[in-house]
Design a protein around this motif. Sequence first.
Motif, PDB file in Angstrom:
ATOM      1  N   UNK A 116      28.869  52.793  72.204  1.00  0.00           N
ATOM      2  CA  UNK A 116      29.115  54.230  72.185  1.00  0.00           C
ATOM      3  C   UNK A 116      30.486  54.576  72.708  1.00  0.00           C
ATOM      4  N   UNK A 117      30.971  55.739  72.274  1.00  0.00           N
ATOM      5  CA  UNK A 117      32.246  56.229  72.799  1.00  0.00           C
ATOM      6  C   UNK A 117      32.049  56.753  74.214  1.00  0.00           C
TER       7      UNK A 117
ATOM      8  N   UNK B  70      38.002  58.385  75.450  1.00  0.00           N
ATOM      9  CA  UNK B  70      38.982  57.455  76.018  1.00  0.00           C
ATOM     10  C   UNK B  70      38.747  56.004  75.618  1.00  0.00           C
ATOM     11  N   UNK B  71      37.530  55.668  75.236  1.00  0.00           N
ATOM     12  CA  UNK B  71      37.261  54.269  74.915  1.00  0.00           C
ATOM     13  C   UNK B  71      35.877  54.082  74.330  1.00  0.00           C
ATOM     14  N   UNK B  72      35.550  52.813  74.062  1.00  0.00           N
ATOM     15  CA  UNK B  72      34.254  52.407  73.517  1.00  0.00           C
ATOM     16  C   UNK B  72      33.627  51.416  74.489  1.00  0.00           C
ATOM     17  N   UNK B  73      32.321  51.550  74.709  1.00  0.00           N
ATOM     18  CA  UNK B  73      31.607  50.636  75.591  1.00  0.00           C
ATOM     19  C   UNK B  73      30.610  49.805  74.803  1.00  0.00           C
ATOM     20  N   UNK B  74      30.388  48.583  75.266  1.00  0.00           N
ATOM     21  CA  UNK B  74      29.284  47.738  74.826  1.00  0.00           C
ATOM     22  C   UNK B  74      28.443  47.437  76.053  1.00  0.00           C
ATOM     23  N   UNK B  75      27.215  47.907  76.050  1.00  0.00           N
ATOM     24  CA  UNK B  75      26.315  47.753  77.204  1.00  0.00           C
ATOM     25  C   UNK B  75      26.970  48.202  78.502  1.00  0.00           C
ATOM     26  N   UNK B  76      27.659  49.340  78.418  1.00  0.00           N
ATOM     27  CA  UNK B  76      28.226  49.953  79.616  1.00  0.00           C
ATOM     28  C   UNK B  76      29.523  49.353  80.104  1.00  0.00           C
TER      29      UNK B  76
END
Length: 546
Positions: free
Chosen positions: A170-171, A194-200
């Motif tokens: 998610x963004x 500001x960015x994209x997360x994978x599993x936080x």
Amino acid sequence: MSLNLMGGGDMWYLCATILSLLVIVGAEDPYRFFTWNVTYGDIYPLGVRQQGILINGQFPGPDIYSVTNNNLIINVHNSLPEPFLLSWNGIQQRRNSYEDGVYGTTCPIPPGKNFTYILQVKDQIGSFYYFPSLAFHKAAGGFGGIRILSRPQIPVPFPDPAGDFTVLIGDWYKANHKTLKAILDNGKKLRFPDGILINGRGPNGTSFTVEQGKTYRFRISNVGLQNSLNFRIQGHKMKLVEVEGTHTLQTTYSSLDVHVGQSYSVLVTADQPAQDYYIAVSTRFTSQVLTTTGVLHYSNSARRVSGPPPGGPTTEIDWSLNQARSIRTNLTASGPRPNPQGSYHYGLINITRTIRLANSAGQVNGKQRYAVNSVSFIPADTPLKLADHFKIGGVFRVGSIPDNPTGGKMYLDTSVMGADFRAFVEIVFENKESILQSWHLDGYSFWVVGMNGGKWTPASRNQYNLRDAVSRCTTQVYPRSWTAIYIALDNVGMWNLRTEFWARQYLGQQFYLRVYSPVESIRDEYPIPKNALLCGRAKGRTTRPL
């Protein structure tokens, strides 16, 4: 902060409710118990300290593991200084919209108090997630994965994988969620994330360990706020096997578009030389492309990831549209019940009603708002389901949103659309804006029968897939395009239909579908839970026992 644990009275109510459910759903269905404490805590997903929402100290929250028909007893303690609610994205809550966890159906959990959700994953399998639904809390965390496995006696159309991974993408904003909420409350738009997360976690912060030669299941959910994302694994193919509870034709992809609110399961075989590989996630259809990476780590890896991550697909809409059309139901696979999923011939059922829904953006009283068919939703002082149950007048009006776009000026209302129990309905989402839209309906899965560019007309039905369209709970609508779905309204209740673009949802792009049966019977809908929280004009009322 000390927990407000269940008192004797609350425990008695819970036990009475469980005993009653044993009668309703059958004693053979197992129970799984969870105790969660919701707190604020420091998190650093993009390298700067932020205030995040933790569940049992975790960001993201713990996974829910379940099996079809399990009863989930989730005792949530709200240790935040403000009200809180959790909702269950894709969990249908058969006959029980009181447990849906959105403000239109459920009172928030007060600060320092607890509430026990009693859910049954009735006749469901697949990959889903939960998230906080109030006060723009979703921008602070509080989300986690849900996986529902098939019962052992129901065959699954692929061998058991060597491992099963939850992948929440998610963004993300570096700003505190309260700052973002204040921007929206002041009638302004949010800037680009500001960015994209994978599993936080940010770039290369998440790793999945695999053994060479084995096959793994990745359950990918886009839990973000607004951006469609493309998911890919360097040097590896992905075989799609399930979408939000539906076994799909097992098509192989090199990358997969996952729109906001959507969930997919893919099988990945570790069939490459023993080294580490990038997992790449990037935004779609944006002038500024954000990318983050994780790592697929072979247990016998001889080399770490290096160099640039794999690039994403073309930015043309047609690529994504064609991929979406290729996702279809596996008619030979068993569903959560011991009968083929394809035995329900939805294409042969007569449509009883067509609803056309158009999203729009604009100003109301000098502030940014978003609408469906020109109506921008405003919450009432009492959850709509409680007002309906207690017959409290003046909270909402059935029919306060029209069935078709009006083209008129945007206005504010607590919009509720009435619908008949057991009707078979066509809904056409019309998107005249330049953004890609994403829509979700609580309480249901629906067949995505068609999507295309331009304007929908009755002749567009000639393009529909009336045989093996995928059944899911969230669908995308491409810019200046339409998407059509079929729904069997077999689940009585008050159900939220919303955009998954969270700023738009917060500023009015949602409404409630009241699926109504004049016969008050537990065969159609469970009575109000004895432990239901009561607020607004429902405060002080008495819940009748189950």
